[in-house]
Design a protein around this motif. Structure first.
Motif, PDB file in Angstrom:
ATOM      1  N   THR A 109       0.818  -1.201   0.000  1.00 13.80           N
ATOM      2  CA  THR A 109       0.000   0.000   0.000  1.00 13.80           C
ATOM      3  C   THR A 109       0.858   1.260   0.000  1.00 13.80           C
ATOM      4  O   THR A 109       1.806   1.389   0.793  1.00 13.80           O
ATOM      5  CB  THR A 109      -0.916   0.013   1.239  1.00 13.80           C
ATOM      6  OG1 THR A 109      -1.738  -1.164   1.217  1.00 13.80           O
ATOM      7  CG2 THR A 109      -1.815   1.246   1.241  1.00 13.80           C
ATOM      8  N   ASP A 110       0.545   2.170  -0.924  1.00 10.51           N
ATOM      9  CA  ASP A 110       1.218   3.470  -1.048  1.00 10.51           C
ATOM     10  C   ASP A 110       2.704   3.361  -1.347  1.00 10.51           C
ATOM     11  O   ASP A 110       3.461   4.314  -1.124  1.00 10.51           O
ATOM     12  CB  ASP A 110       1.015   4.319   0.216  1.00 10.51           C
ATOM     13  CG  ASP A 110      -0.399   4.856   0.341  1.00 10.51           C
ATOM     14  OD1 ASP A 110      -1.076   4.988  -0.705  1.00 10.51           O
ATOM     15  OD2 ASP A 110      -0.830   5.123   1.477  1.00 10.51           O
ATOM     16  N   THR A 136      -4.297   4.233 -10.248  1.00  8.20           N
ATOM     17  CA  THR A 136      -4.683   4.183  -8.838  1.00  8.20           C
ATOM     18  C   THR A 136      -6.196   4.320  -8.721  1.00  8.20           C
ATOM     19  O   THR A 136      -6.882   4.567  -9.730  1.00  8.20           O
ATOM     20  CB  THR A 136      -4.008   5.318  -8.038  1.00  8.20           C
ATOM     21  OG1 THR A 136      -4.439   6.574  -8.557  1.00  8.20           O
ATOM     22  CG2 THR A 136      -2.494   5.224  -8.137  1.00  8.20           C
ATOM     23  N   ASP A 137      -6.702   4.184  -7.489  1.00  7.41           N
ATOM     24  CA  ASP A 137      -8.129   4.434  -7.272  1.00  7.41           C
ATOM     25  C   ASP A 137      -8.334   5.904  -6.914  1.00  7.41           C
ATOM     26  O   ASP A 137      -7.402   6.715  -7.026  1.00  7.41           O
ATOM     27  CB  ASP A 137      -8.690   3.495  -6.191  1.00  7.41           C
ATOM     28  CG  ASP A 137      -7.980   3.671  -4.852  1.00  7.41           C
ATOM     29  OD1 ASP A 137      -7.488   4.784  -4.566  1.00  7.41           O
ATOM     30  OD2 ASP A 137      -7.915   2.691  -4.076  1.00  7.41           O
ATOM     31  N   GLY A 153      -1.998  10.563  -6.108  1.00  7.54           N
ATOM     32  CA  GLY A 153      -2.269   9.344  -6.866  1.00  7.54           C
ATOM     33  C   GLY A 153      -1.588   9.342  -8.221  1.00  7.54           C
ATOM     34  O   GLY A 153      -1.091   8.311  -8.678  1.00  7.54           O
ATOM     35  N   SER A 178       1.197   6.616  -9.369  1.00  8.94           N
ATOM     36  CA  SER A 178       1.028   5.802 -10.582  1.00  8.94           C
ATOM     37  C   SER A 178       2.242   5.935 -11.498  1.00  8.94           C
ATOM     38  O   SER A 178       2.668   4.956 -12.126  1.00  8.94           O
ATOM     39  CB  SER A 178      -0.245   6.210 -11.331  1.00  8.94           C
ATOM     40  OG  SER A 178      -0.141   7.502 -11.902  1.00  8.94           O
ATOM     41  N   ARG A 196       5.109   3.874  -9.923  1.00 10.73           N
ATOM     42  CA  ARG A 196       4.900   2.436 -10.097  1.00 10.73           C
ATOM     43  C   ARG A 196       5.157   2.001 -11.534  1.00 10.73           C
ATOM     44  O   ARG A 196       5.757   0.946 -11.775  1.00 10.73           O
ATOM     45  CB  ARG A 196       3.481   2.061  -9.668  1.00 10.73           C
ATOM     46  CG  ARG A 196       3.302   2.098  -8.149  1.00 10.73           C
ATOM     47  CD  ARG A 196       1.914   1.673  -7.722  1.00 10.73           C
ATOM     48  NE  ARG A 196       1.859   1.462  -6.263  1.00 10.73           N
ATOM     49  CZ  ARG A 196       0.783   1.035  -5.606  1.00 10.73           C
ATOM     50  NH1 ARG A 196      -0.349   0.773  -6.273  1.00 10.73           N
ATOM     51  NH2 ARG A 196       0.826   0.848  -4.296  1.00 10.73           N
ATOM     52  N   GLU A 221      -5.934   8.412 -11.069  1.00 11.45           N
ATOM     53  CA  GLU A 221      -7.309   7.915 -10.962  1.00 11.45           C
ATOM     54  C   GLU A 221      -8.154   8.243 -12.190  1.00 11.45           C
ATOM     55  O   GLU A 221      -9.367   8.047 -12.194  1.00 11.45           O
ATOM     56  CB  GLU A 221      -7.980   8.535  -9.735  1.00 11.45           C
ATOM     57  CG  GLU A 221      -8.123  10.054  -9.821  1.00 11.45           C
ATOM     58  CD  GLU A 221      -8.738  10.667  -8.581  1.00 11.45           C
ATOM     59  OE1 GLU A 221      -9.853  11.222  -8.700  1.00 11.45           O
ATOM     60  OE2 GLU A 221      -8.117  10.567  -7.506  1.00 11.45           O
ATOM     61  N   ARG A 263      -6.567  -0.280  -8.938  1.00  8.25           N
ATOM     62  CA  ARG A 263      -5.139  -0.170  -8.598  1.00  8.25           C
ATOM     63  C   ARG A 263      -4.408  -1.242  -9.395  1.00  8.25           C
ATOM     64  O   ARG A 263      -4.399  -2.421  -9.044  1.00  8.25           O
ATOM     65  CB  ARG A 263      -4.933  -0.368  -7.095  1.00  8.25           C
ATOM     66  CG  ARG A 263      -5.630   0.701  -6.243  1.00  8.25           C
ATOM     67  CD  ARG A 263      -5.191   0.637  -4.792  1.00  8.25           C
ATOM     68  NE  ARG A 263      -5.570  -0.612  -4.124  1.00  8.25           N
ATOM     69  CZ  ARG A 263      -6.718  -0.798  -3.464  1.00  8.25           C
ATOM     70  NH1 ARG A 263      -7.622   0.174  -3.388  1.00  8.25           N
ATOM     71  NH2 ARG A 263      -6.969  -1.953  -2.865  1.00  8.25           N
TER      72      ARG A 263
END
Length: 369
Positions: free
Chosen positions: A266-267, A301-302, A310, A314, A317, A343, A360
């Motif tokens: 998470t995160d 992401t959400d 976010g 993203s 990642r 998002e 996600r």
């Protein structure tokens, strides 16, 4: 006394060239500098087009290459100039006189527009737009007989427009645990034509030392923009055997969708050690089917938390997965680009924790074109 002689010249013919397709696209961003832009979409799809009058061609800004779209220009239709020479005669004193002035109808380069393919996240088929195109009006000017009240009136043919048409972005949305096959509809911009025309000629009676002569008709043929069409495309889905990875195929692309919770804590933007199995399975499929293809790695992401945070997560990642593919699976850095969507491109509505988990994700898209 020597009889006056008359020289009458005819208009040059018009030649219309055929339309051809040439492709051009935006340069890709390197994997080390991912952009943070949102996919651009065209306006609501246009209804079936019909010819409409138009006076001034307009340049569609979407036909200018830019981020989030690939532009395929349609070659212009080249209509040559038409030269109508003057009508002259030799008077009784042997001097050459002009009875009717000549003129030139200027050449026209008619912009046929473009086909725009909009960028889309993995698991979606990007929108398509065929821009509007205009055949401008044309005028055969008035001609007046020198020293006479007789004239041959101007003739104008109005222009016509082929309106823009589009097909919207479509995405696969899970329904009862199943990802159905979806289709982006084909789209056609119907051809239109500017009518041909003629300015009638006529005989002019003798007057003084000017002999009788004839002014020939001036003719212009029709100019046509042909049909332009883009075929429908299907997006099919399946599971990567043995892995929690969805595979989407369509529009000359293959997208592998890996859940973000499988790859990252998470995160976080550091790949978990147990994520290597799924990434290796994806890499093996890509190497076997498209070893030299270009890849784009997307982060999603959400909608929880700050949108800017976010977006940055993203991007990080996506960059982490790209670096892993380069370092561990030895993909060429030159063939990989990254993009963070944050998002902005959910796979499903963010209406529950289960849906947010699906949003996600990291998507690796292979261009097979």
């Amino acid at each position: 006394m020597k009889a006056p002689s008359l020289f009458v010249h005819r208009a040059l013919p018009v030649i219309v060239f055929a339309v051809i397709l040439t492709g051009c696209s935006d340069p890709e961003k390197p994997a080390t500098a991912p952009p943070a832009t949102t996919p651009t979409q065209p306006s609501t799809p246009s209804p079936t087009p019909s010819p409409t009058p138009s006076a001034t061609p307009a340049v569609d800004p979407d036909c200018v290459a830019g981020p989030g779209r690939t532009v395929q220009k349609l070659a212009a239709i080249q209509v040559p100039a038409v030269a109508v020479p003057p009508v002259t005669y030799t008077d009784k004193s042997g001097q050459q006189q002009t009875a009717v002035e000549g003129f030139t109808i200027p050449a026209q380069s008619i912009d046929a527009g473009c086909v725009v393919r909009y960028d889309a996240p993995g698991g979606c088929l990007g929108a398509i737009k065929i821009s509007a195109a205009v055949v401008p009006p044309v005028t055969i000017p008035e001609s007046t007989v020198a020293g006479s009240g007789k004239s041959f009136a101007a003739v104008t043919v109005p222009g016509v427009t082929a309106p823009a048409v589009s097909s919207p972005l479509v995405c696969q949305v899970e329904n009862a645990g199943v990802l159905p096959t979806v289709t982006r509809k084909g789209v056609v911009r119907r051809g239109v034509a500017r009518n041909g025309t003629a300015r009638p000629g006529g005989r002019v009676k003798a007057d003084g030392d000017r002999p009788e002569f004839r002014v020939e008709s001036v003719k212009l043929p029709a100019v046509r923009l042909p049909d332009v069409d883009v075929d429908p495309v299907r997006l099919e889905s399946r599971k990567l055997p043995g892995e929690n990875v969805d595979v989407f195929t369509g529009d000359d692309k293959v997208s592998y969708v890996a859940p973000g919770d499988v790859l990252f804590d998470t995160d976080q933007a550091t790949i978990r050690p147990d994520a290597a199995k799924a990434l290796h399975a994806i890499a093996a499929k890509i190497k076997a089917a498209h070893p030299n293809a270009r890849l784009r790695v997307e982060g999603h992401t959400d909608d929880r938390g700050d949108a800017a945070y976010g977006m940055r997560l993203s991007e990080r990642r996506a960059a982490a997965v790209a670096a892993w593919l380069i370092r561990t699976e030895h993909f060429s850095k030159a063939l990989i680009t990254t993009k963070g969507f944050g998002e902005t491109a959910p796979a499903v509505p963010n209406t529950s924790d289960a849906n947010r988990q699906k949003n996600r994700r990291v998507v690796i898209t292979v261009s097979t074109r």
